[in-house]
Design a protein around this motif. Structure first.
Motif, PDB file in Angstrom:
ATOM      1  N   TRP A 243       0.898  -1.102   0.033  1.00 39.80           N
ATOM      2  CA  TRP A 243       0.079  -0.007  -0.037  1.00 39.80           C
ATOM      3  C   TRP A 243       0.943   1.289   0.041  1.00 39.80           C
ATOM      4  O   TRP A 243       1.408   1.706   1.098  1.00 39.80           O
ATOM      5  CB  TRP A 243      -0.963   0.138   1.040  1.00 39.80           C
ATOM      6  CG  TRP A 243      -2.024   1.316   1.147  1.00 39.80           C
ATOM      7  CD1 TRP A 243      -1.914   2.300   1.828  1.00 39.80           C
ATOM      8  CD2 TRP A 243      -3.051   1.416   0.107  1.00 39.80           C
ATOM      9  NE1 TRP A 243      -3.198   3.159   1.389  1.00 39.80           N
ATOM     10  CE2 TRP A 243      -3.522   2.545   0.382  1.00 39.80           C
ATOM     11  CE3 TRP A 243      -3.573   0.450  -1.026  1.00 39.80           C
ATOM     12  CZ2 TRP A 243      -4.895   2.920  -0.268  1.00 39.80           C
ATOM     13  CZ3 TRP A 243      -4.655   0.825  -1.571  1.00 39.80           C
ATOM     14  CH2 TRP A 243      -5.228   2.260  -1.297  1.00 39.80           C
ATOM     15  N   MET A 247      -2.303   6.431  -5.692  1.00 39.16           N
ATOM     16  CA  MET A 247      -3.013   5.352  -6.518  1.00 39.16           C
ATOM     17  C   MET A 247      -2.311   5.157  -7.799  1.00 39.16           C
ATOM     18  O   MET A 247      -2.174   3.931  -8.354  1.00 39.16           O
ATOM     19  CB  MET A 247      -4.345   6.048  -7.029  1.00 39.16           C
ATOM     20  CG  MET A 247      -5.173   5.256  -7.712  1.00 39.16           C
ATOM     21  SD  MET A 247      -6.824   6.110  -8.491  1.00 39.16           S
ATOM     22  CE  MET A 247      -7.781   4.776  -8.770  1.00 39.16           C
ATOM     23  N   TYR A 263      -9.964   0.600  -3.140  1.00 43.17           N
ATOM     24  CA  TYR A 263     -10.357   1.517  -2.104  1.00 43.17           C
ATOM     25  C   TYR A 263     -12.055   1.456  -2.063  1.00 43.17           C
ATOM     26  O   TYR A 263     -12.730   2.124  -2.843  1.00 43.17           O
ATOM     27  CB  TYR A 263      -9.869   2.990  -2.290  1.00 43.17           C
ATOM     28  CG  TYR A 263      -9.624   3.700  -1.273  1.00 43.17           C
ATOM     29  CD1 TYR A 263     -10.825   3.838  -0.304  1.00 43.17           C
ATOM     30  CD2 TYR A 263      -8.320   4.082  -0.897  1.00 43.17           C
ATOM     31  CE1 TYR A 263     -10.360   4.487   0.966  1.00 43.17           C
ATOM     32  CE2 TYR A 263      -8.215   4.666   0.357  1.00 43.17           C
ATOM     33  CZ  TYR A 263      -9.037   4.827   1.347  1.00 43.17           C
ATOM     34  OH  TYR A 263      -8.805   5.371   2.564  1.00 43.17           O
ATOM     35  N   LYS A 275     -13.737   7.074  -1.687  1.00 41.40           N
ATOM     36  CA  LYS A 275     -12.709   8.052  -1.384  1.00 41.40           C
ATOM     37  C   LYS A 275     -12.068   8.644  -2.456  1.00 41.40           C
ATOM     38  O   LYS A 275     -11.870   9.704  -2.726  1.00 41.40           O
ATOM     39  CB  LYS A 275     -11.484   7.081  -0.751  1.00 41.40           C
ATOM     40  CG  LYS A 275     -10.255   7.609  -0.738  1.00 41.40           C
ATOM     41  CD  LYS A 275      -9.744   8.582   0.141  1.00 41.40           C
ATOM     42  CE  LYS A 275      -8.240   9.212   0.155  1.00 41.40           C
ATOM     43  NZ  LYS A 275      -8.066   9.859   1.360  1.00 41.40           N
ATOM     44  N   LEU A 276     -12.199   7.730  -3.667  1.00 46.00           N
ATOM     45  CA  LEU A 276     -11.379   8.158  -5.203  1.00 46.00           C
ATOM     46  C   LEU A 276     -12.420   8.835  -5.869  1.00 46.00           C
ATOM     47  O   LEU A 276     -13.468   8.255  -5.925  1.00 46.00           O
ATOM     48  CB  LEU A 276     -10.720   7.034  -5.923  1.00 46.00           C
ATOM     49  CG  LEU A 276      -9.516   6.113  -4.839  1.00 46.00           C
ATOM     50  CD1 LEU A 276      -9.070   4.942  -5.614  1.00 46.00           C
ATOM     51  CD2 LEU A 276      -8.571   7.330  -4.399  1.00 46.00           C
ATOM     52  N   ARG A 277     -11.887   9.802  -6.723  1.00 49.38           N
ATOM     53  CA  ARG A 277     -12.809  10.594  -7.795  1.00 49.38           C
ATOM     54  C   ARG A 277     -13.167   9.941  -8.966  1.00 49.38           C
ATOM     55  O   ARG A 277     -12.269   9.037  -9.630  1.00 49.38           O
ATOM     56  CB  ARG A 277     -12.250  12.038  -7.833  1.00 49.38           C
ATOM     57  CG  ARG A 277     -12.640  12.930  -6.716  1.00 49.38           C
ATOM     58  CD  ARG A 277     -11.980  12.677  -5.618  1.00 49.38           C
ATOM     59  NE  ARG A 277     -10.483  12.747  -5.505  1.00 49.38           N
ATOM     60  CZ  ARG A 277      -9.719  12.930  -4.331  1.00 49.38           C
ATOM     61  NH1 ARG A 277     -10.349  13.927  -3.483  1.00 49.38           N
ATOM     62  NH2 ARG A 277      -8.396  12.794  -4.449  1.00 49.38           N
ATOM     63  N   GLU A 281      -9.803  10.097 -11.591  1.00 55.68           N
ATOM     64  CA  GLU A 281      -9.038   9.009 -10.943  1.00 55.68           C
ATOM     65  C   GLU A 281      -9.643   7.595 -11.636  1.00 55.68           C
ATOM     66  O   GLU A 281      -8.901   6.871 -12.039  1.00 55.68           O
ATOM     67  CB  GLU A 281      -9.006   8.975  -9.524  1.00 55.68           C
ATOM     68  CG  GLU A 281      -8.332  10.106  -8.965  1.00 55.68           C
ATOM     69  CD  GLU A 281      -8.183  10.326  -7.481  1.00 55.68           C
ATOM     70  OE1 GLU A 281      -9.334  10.062  -6.929  1.00 55.68           O
ATOM     71  OE2 GLU A 281      -7.232  11.018  -6.953  1.00 55.68           O
TER      72      GLU A 281
HETATM   73  P1  P6P Z   1      -5.354   6.733   2.124  1.00 57.82           P
HETATM   74  C1  P6P Z   1      -4.060   9.766  -2.404  1.00 57.82           C
HETATM   75  O1  P6P Z   1      -4.294  10.972  -1.771  1.00 57.82           O
HETATM   76  C2  P6P Z   1      -5.471   9.337  -2.735  1.00 57.82           C
HETATM   77  O2  P6P Z   1      -6.173  10.132  -3.375  1.00 57.82           O
HETATM   78  C3  P6P Z   1      -4.797   8.010  -3.857  1.00 57.82           C
HETATM   79  O3  P6P Z   1      -3.773   8.435  -4.662  1.00 57.82           O
HETATM   80  C4  P6P Z   1      -4.512   6.805  -2.730  1.00 57.82           C
HETATM   81  O4  P6P Z   1      -4.588   5.510  -3.373  1.00 57.82           O
HETATM   82  C5  P6P Z   1      -5.475   7.094  -1.544  1.00 57.82           C
HETATM   83  O5  P6P Z   1      -5.854   8.588  -1.785  1.00 57.82           O
HETATM   84  C6  P6P Z   1      -4.769   7.061  -0.296  1.00 57.82           C
HETATM   85  O6  P6P Z   1      -5.806   6.931   0.738  1.00 57.82           O
HETATM   86  O7  P6P Z   1      -6.480   6.903   3.084  1.00 57.82           O
HETATM   87  O8  P6P Z   1      -4.651   5.407   2.359  1.00 57.82           O
HETATM   88  O9  P6P Z   1      -4.394   7.738   2.500  1.00 57.82           O
END
Ligand code: P6P
Length: 337
Positions: A243, A247, A263, A275-277, A281
């Motif tokens: 991890w 991303m 995610y 979480k992700l757009r 993304e």
């Molecule tokens: P977490 C980076 O901020 C991001 O948008 C992605 O690149 C990454 O996979 C994720 O958030 C990481 O999230 O919750 O592990 O910090």
């Protein structure tokens, strides 16, 4: 014959084959130059005074890093004058970024996350840029609106990312396979080092932020628990976990040597939808992974089929080796059948 053809030659070949328009070729060349410029600044780090916080927040309510703002500006300035874009959208900007009145509008819409994984900048870990290209549905004498951007990922014309790591790589798809290019820092040009990249169907590596385990839905908890049981469990083999919290870096590893990136929806991000757009993304990464023979779902449906409702909409993301994605997606559907 040189060992690797250049990005320019690749795009000319694609144009001759009728897979790329002249304007799309210009857009991709401008994106490559933007990536090379961002890579140059990223690699200087503290020497360029480019580390640390910008002291501002983006539309996501996230503190912007100086490099977030620099990368965003580089991409806008490189693409606003070319005459091939109707407008742009960025993770760093709340509203659509219109083309200046001094320039002409064109056939494409460009969306990007200018610097993904920016929490890793100050600790010198790989970060990246992600981009998506859509067709501009608007007449050239009209400014595209947010609604013009809300097209499903299956309609993307092109998608790609850059990784700023030990080398700078540009990975892109035009809808006919996935191709990787490596930046030759001495010439500033990209060379076609990774033709027709494919996601290995089998893999024993998974990527998820395991600190969220208590927030996961039951299907994800079941899937990850089976992986963690290793060769003594139902999967019959040991799995490794990675991890990077960037991303682009995690997906590039999956694209290169297989595995699954997750995610998923969890109790922590449920209210936001994930979480992700989606637009800059999940959609571009989903196009790349599918073009490379993998799969990309929310756990409950194909990402590329989502009809967007908002420019900065968030979604759950599960992508990578098809067998693994189909398994964890089936666990979600089992739960709801
Ligand atoms: P977490 C980076 O901020 C991001 O948008 C992605 O690149 C990454 O996979 C994720 O958030 C990481 O999230 O919750 O592990 O910090």
């Amino acid at each position: 014959m040189p060992q690797h053809i250049s990005l320019t030659q690749f795009l000319i070949d694609e144009q001759r084959a009728g897979r790329v328009s002249a304007d799309l070729g210009l857009l991709l060349q401008a994106l490559a130059q933007s990536v090379a410029a961002i890579a140059a600044t990223v690699s200087k780090g503290a020497l360029a005074g480019a580390l640390g916080e910008a002291g501002t927040e983006n539309v996501q309510g996230e503190a912007q890093k100086k490099l977030d703002v620099i990368a965003n500006d580089i991409l806008i300035q490189a693409n606003e004058w070319g005459g091939y874009l109707g407008a742009m959208a960025s993770e760093e900007l709340e509203f659509v970024c219109q083309i200046p009145s001094s320039a002409t509008r064109g056939d494409y819409l460009l969306l990007f996350d200018p610097l993904d994984g920016s929490s890793n900048i100050d600790v010198n870990v790989t970060i990246g840029t992600i981009f998506s290209v859509l067709r501009n549905p608007q007449a050239k004498d009209k400014e595209p609106t947010e609604a013009d951007f809300l097209q499903p990922g299956r309609d993307q014309i092109a998608a790609g990312y850059a990784t700023y790591g030990p080398s700078t790589q540009l990975v892109l798809t035009l809808g006919d396979g996935v191709h990787g290019f490596t930046l030759d820092r001495e010439t500033g040009g990209f060379l076609h080092t990774h033709p027709f990249m494919t996601v290995p169907t089998e893999a024993c590596e998974y990527a998820i932020n395991a600190s969220n385990v208590r927030h996961w839905e039951a299907p994800v908890q079941r899937y990850i628990a089976e992986l963690q049981q290793g060769r003594d469990g139902p999967r019959g083999c040991d799995f490794n976990m990675r991890w990077i919290a960037s991303m682009v870096a995690d997906v590039h590893r999956v694209l290169t040597r297989g595995g699954i990136f997750m995610y998923p929806l969890d109790e922590k991000c449920r209210a936001k939808g994930g979480k992700l757009r989606l637009m800059y993304e999940a959609n571009p990464m989903a196009m790349l992974i599918e073009q490379a023979g993998g799969a990309a779902t929310t756990g409950r449906g194909r990402i590329l089929d989502i009809i967007p409702e908002r420019l900065h909409q968030r979604v759950p993301v599960i992508l990578g080796s098809r067998i693994e994605v189909e398994r964890v997606t089936s666990y979600h559907l089992d739960l709801e059948s």
